[in-house]
Design an enzyme around this catalytic site. Sequence first.
Site, PDB file in Angstrom:
ATOM      1  CG  LEU A  41      -2.418  -5.123 -10.831  1.00 42.10           C
ATOM      2  CD1 LEU A  41      -3.721  -5.254 -11.610  1.00 42.10           C
ATOM      3  CD2 LEU A  41      -1.242  -5.170 -11.781  1.00 42.10           C
ATOM      4  CG  ASP A  42       0.915   1.066 -10.519  1.00 42.38           C
ATOM      5  OD1 ASP A  42      -0.074   1.458 -11.143  1.00 42.38           O
ATOM      6  OD2 ASP A  42       2.031   0.894 -11.053  1.00 42.38           O
ATOM      7  CE1 TYR A  43      -6.430   5.507  -7.230  1.00 45.51           C
ATOM      8  CE2 TYR A  43      -5.103   7.089  -8.434  1.00 45.51           C
ATOM      9  CZ  TYR A  43      -6.292   6.744  -7.822  1.00 45.51           C
ATOM     10  OH  TYR A  43      -7.343   7.627  -7.816  1.00 45.51           O
ATOM     11  CB  SER A  45      -1.378  -1.061 -13.059  1.00 53.08           C
ATOM     12  OG  SER A  45      -0.107  -0.476 -13.256  1.00 53.08           O
TER      13      SER A  45
END
Length: 191
Positions: A41-43, A45
Amino acid sequence: MARYIRFFKPFEVICQFTDQTDRATLKDFIRVPDVYAAGRLDYLSEGLLILTDDGSLVRRITDPRFEHPKRYYVQVEGLMTDEALQTMRNTILLPGLQTRLAEVEVIPEPDIPARSKPVRPYHPKTWLKMTLCEGKKHQIRRMTAAVGFPTLRLVRVAIGDVTVDGLQPGAWKDLSRRELISLLHGDQRRS
């Protein structure tokens, strides 16, 4: 014996155990040796991550051939139109990148934990439930932006039958036997 963990990744945490820029990492929450995130998951999210030391499970979760649907709650800026919904459902929106079609529907505000840094009070806004069977880098954010509705908040709430239910941001639990079996063998085409 292999470890299988479900973790509620908080906002502004990187999906690794180290970071050279001193951002929060998985190490700040999980002190289990030799486990790694099955996917990312990106930073910015939040939500469900599966961590394990079992490489075959990592492959099953991340390889689209196994069709583990990943379900997200997505808050977007603006009042979503029927036209934009249909475009996201029926069109490949990411130029030069082939993706499978997404399931998208408007939902009432979901019952999920508050984010550590609240979303600025944009008005109006819409909540969506989106289900993908594969995930390309920033796919949901790119899709909503392509139809004119920037993503404000993105929370993954399920991978197949495994959910974040019962977890608060930053908390983790070992997978139950039923959850593990569902990831290893079960038909995951449900939302």
